[in-house]
Write a protein that holds these residues in place. Structure first.
Motif, PDB file in Angstrom:
ATOM      1  N   TYR A 220       0.696  -1.266  -0.092  1.00 32.84           N
ATOM      2  CA  TYR A 220      -0.062   0.050  -0.141  1.00 32.84           C
ATOM      3  C   TYR A 220       0.871   1.243  -0.115  1.00 32.84           C
ATOM      4  O   TYR A 220       0.349   2.222  -0.052  1.00 32.84           O
ATOM      5  CB  TYR A 220      -0.872   0.096   1.246  1.00 32.84           C
ATOM      6  N   PHE A 221       2.287   1.004   0.159  1.00 34.93           N
ATOM      7  CA  PHE A 221       3.047   2.409   0.055  1.00 34.93           C
ATOM      8  C   PHE A 221       3.322   2.661  -1.227  1.00 34.93           C
ATOM      9  O   PHE A 221       3.756   1.886  -1.961  1.00 34.93           O
ATOM     10  CB  PHE A 221       4.435   1.985   0.744  1.00 34.93           C
ATOM     11  N   GLU A 222       2.772   4.114  -1.774  1.00 31.70           N
ATOM     12  CA  GLU A 222       3.039   4.371  -2.837  1.00 31.70           C
ATOM     13  C   GLU A 222       3.896   5.507  -3.539  1.00 31.70           C
ATOM     14  O   GLU A 222       4.256   6.148  -4.296  1.00 31.70           O
ATOM     15  CB  GLU A 222       1.500   5.138  -3.564  1.00 31.70           C
ATOM     16  N   GLY A 223       5.027   5.642  -2.078  1.00 28.69           N
ATOM     17  CA  GLY A 223       5.842   6.660  -2.341  1.00 28.69           C
ATOM     18  C   GLY A 223       7.229   6.260  -3.007  1.00 28.69           C
ATOM     19  O   GLY A 223       7.492   4.993  -3.426  1.00 28.69           O
ATOM     20  N   ASP A 224       8.224   7.048  -3.258  1.00 28.94           N
ATOM     21  CA  ASP A 224       9.384   6.882  -3.961  1.00 28.94           C
ATOM     22  C   ASP A 224      10.574   7.037  -2.883  1.00 28.94           C
ATOM     23  O   ASP A 224      10.183   7.121  -1.477  1.00 28.94           O
ATOM     24  CB  ASP A 224       9.529   7.738  -5.205  1.00 28.94           C
ATOM     25  N   ALA A 225      11.434   7.035  -3.444  1.00 33.12           N
ATOM     26  CA  ALA A 225      13.075   7.031  -2.433  1.00 33.12           C
ATOM     27  C   ALA A 225      12.783   8.406  -1.713  1.00 33.12           C
ATOM     28  O   ALA A 225      13.098   8.611  -0.634  1.00 33.12           O
ATOM     29  CB  ALA A 225      14.056   7.256  -3.236  1.00 33.12           C
ATOM     30  N   ILE A 226      12.457   9.473  -2.378  1.00 26.33           N
ATOM     31  CA  ILE A 226      12.321  10.818  -1.564  1.00 26.33           C
ATOM     32  C   ILE A 226      11.219  10.749  -0.680  1.00 26.33           C
ATOM     33  O   ILE A 226      11.533  11.343   0.746  1.00 26.33           O
ATOM     34  CB  ILE A 226      11.768  12.075  -2.675  1.00 26.33           C
ATOM     35  N   GLN A 227      10.330   9.919  -0.742  1.00 21.34           N
ATOM     36  CA  GLN A 227       9.084   9.973   0.233  1.00 21.34           C
ATOM     37  C   GLN A 227       9.589   9.241   1.458  1.00 21.34           C
ATOM     38  O   GLN A 227       9.422   9.517   2.671  1.00 21.34           O
ATOM     39  CB  GLN A 227       7.897   9.342  -0.306  1.00 21.34           C
ATOM     40  N   LEU A 228      10.454   8.270   1.256  1.00 23.23           N
ATOM     41  CA  LEU A 228      11.033   7.475   2.191  1.00 23.23           C
ATOM     42  C   LEU A 228      11.884   8.133   2.985  1.00 23.23           C
ATOM     43  O   LEU A 228      11.948   8.025   4.170  1.00 23.23           O
ATOM     44  CB  LEU A 228      11.662   6.139   1.491  1.00 23.23           C
ATOM     45  N   LYS A 229      12.781   8.884   2.394  1.00 30.90           N
ATOM     46  CA  LYS A 229      14.079   9.754   3.001  1.00 30.90           C
ATOM     47  C   LYS A 229      13.103  10.547   3.771  1.00 30.90           C
ATOM     48  O   LYS A 229      13.627  11.002   5.320  1.00 30.90           O
ATOM     49  CB  LYS A 229      14.598  10.355   2.026  1.00 30.90           C
ATOM     50  N   LEU A 230      12.055  11.284   3.472  1.00 35.70           N
ATOM     51  CA  LEU A 230      11.306  12.191   4.329  1.00 35.70           C
ATOM     52  C   LEU A 230      10.709  11.480   5.499  1.00 35.70           C
ATOM     53  O   LEU A 230      10.762  11.997   6.628  1.00 35.70           O
ATOM     54  CB  LEU A 230      10.038  12.666   3.393  1.00 35.70           C
TER      55      LEU A 230
END
Length: 180
Positions: free
Chosen positions: A113-123
């Motif tokens: 269900y996680f739709e983020g990318d590497a930037i979202q993960l870093k945030l």
């Protein structure tokens, strides 16, 4: 009579409680889900905390005096349920709350269900470095675009304190993102 007053009256009336509660769930479930999800990180945990939020709200709706908006009351319950879930998970795994949250962030990429990318993960990693209250304030302001007045009702603290927490949180996040 405002829509909120009418809904509260229906929620606290035996004959209309169930249909009014279905309406309440329909109105708030998505917003509350994302509020909780930003705290607990996992879809399954967010679903559990959301379900517990609505169960608590249903059971205690007759005690609700209407001193705040229903929305604020539900967010307060949801926030407490999310934090309780994090604490339970940490205790069950015999790790600190911070370690439990770090584990949840590490598992985000595997979450379907996680739709983020590497930037979202870093945030998310940057947010996890913040103290719990700053995390809540940042999530509520940044992701849900809540007004400080609304956050003040939900978290039962002054708007000034919330503005300070948000500003400090954003500076810490910027520093984290710059250095990592």
């Amino acid at each position: 009579m405002t829509t909120e007053t009418k809904l509260l009256k229906e929620l606290q009336s035996k004959g209309t409680k169930d249909s009014a509660f279905s309406q309440l769930v329909s109105i708030y479930k998505e917003r509350l889900y994302w509020h909780i999800r930003h705290i607990v990180k996992s879809h399954d945990d967010a679903d559990d905390a959301l379900q517990n939020t609505f169960i608590k709200a249903y059971r205690s709706i007759n005690k609700f005096k209407g001193d705040s908006k229903i929305y604020s009351w539900l967010y307060r319950i949801a926030t407490n349920e999310a934090i309780t879930l994090i604490n339970k998970n940490a205790k069950r795994q015999q790790i600190s709350n911070e370690e439990a949250q770090q584990l949840a962030i590490n598992n985000m990429q595997a979450d379907v269900y996680f739709e983020g990318d590497a930037i979202q993960l870093k945030l998310q990693l940057a947010i996890a470095t913040l103290p719990k209250k700053q995390q809540l304030v940042f999530n509520m302001k940044y992701f849900q675009d809540l007004k400080y007045r609304e956050m003040s009702e939900i978290l039962e603290t002054s708007e000034g304190a919330l503005k300070a927490s948000y500003n400090i949180a954003t500076k810490k996040i910027q520093a984290y993102l710059t250095n990592n």
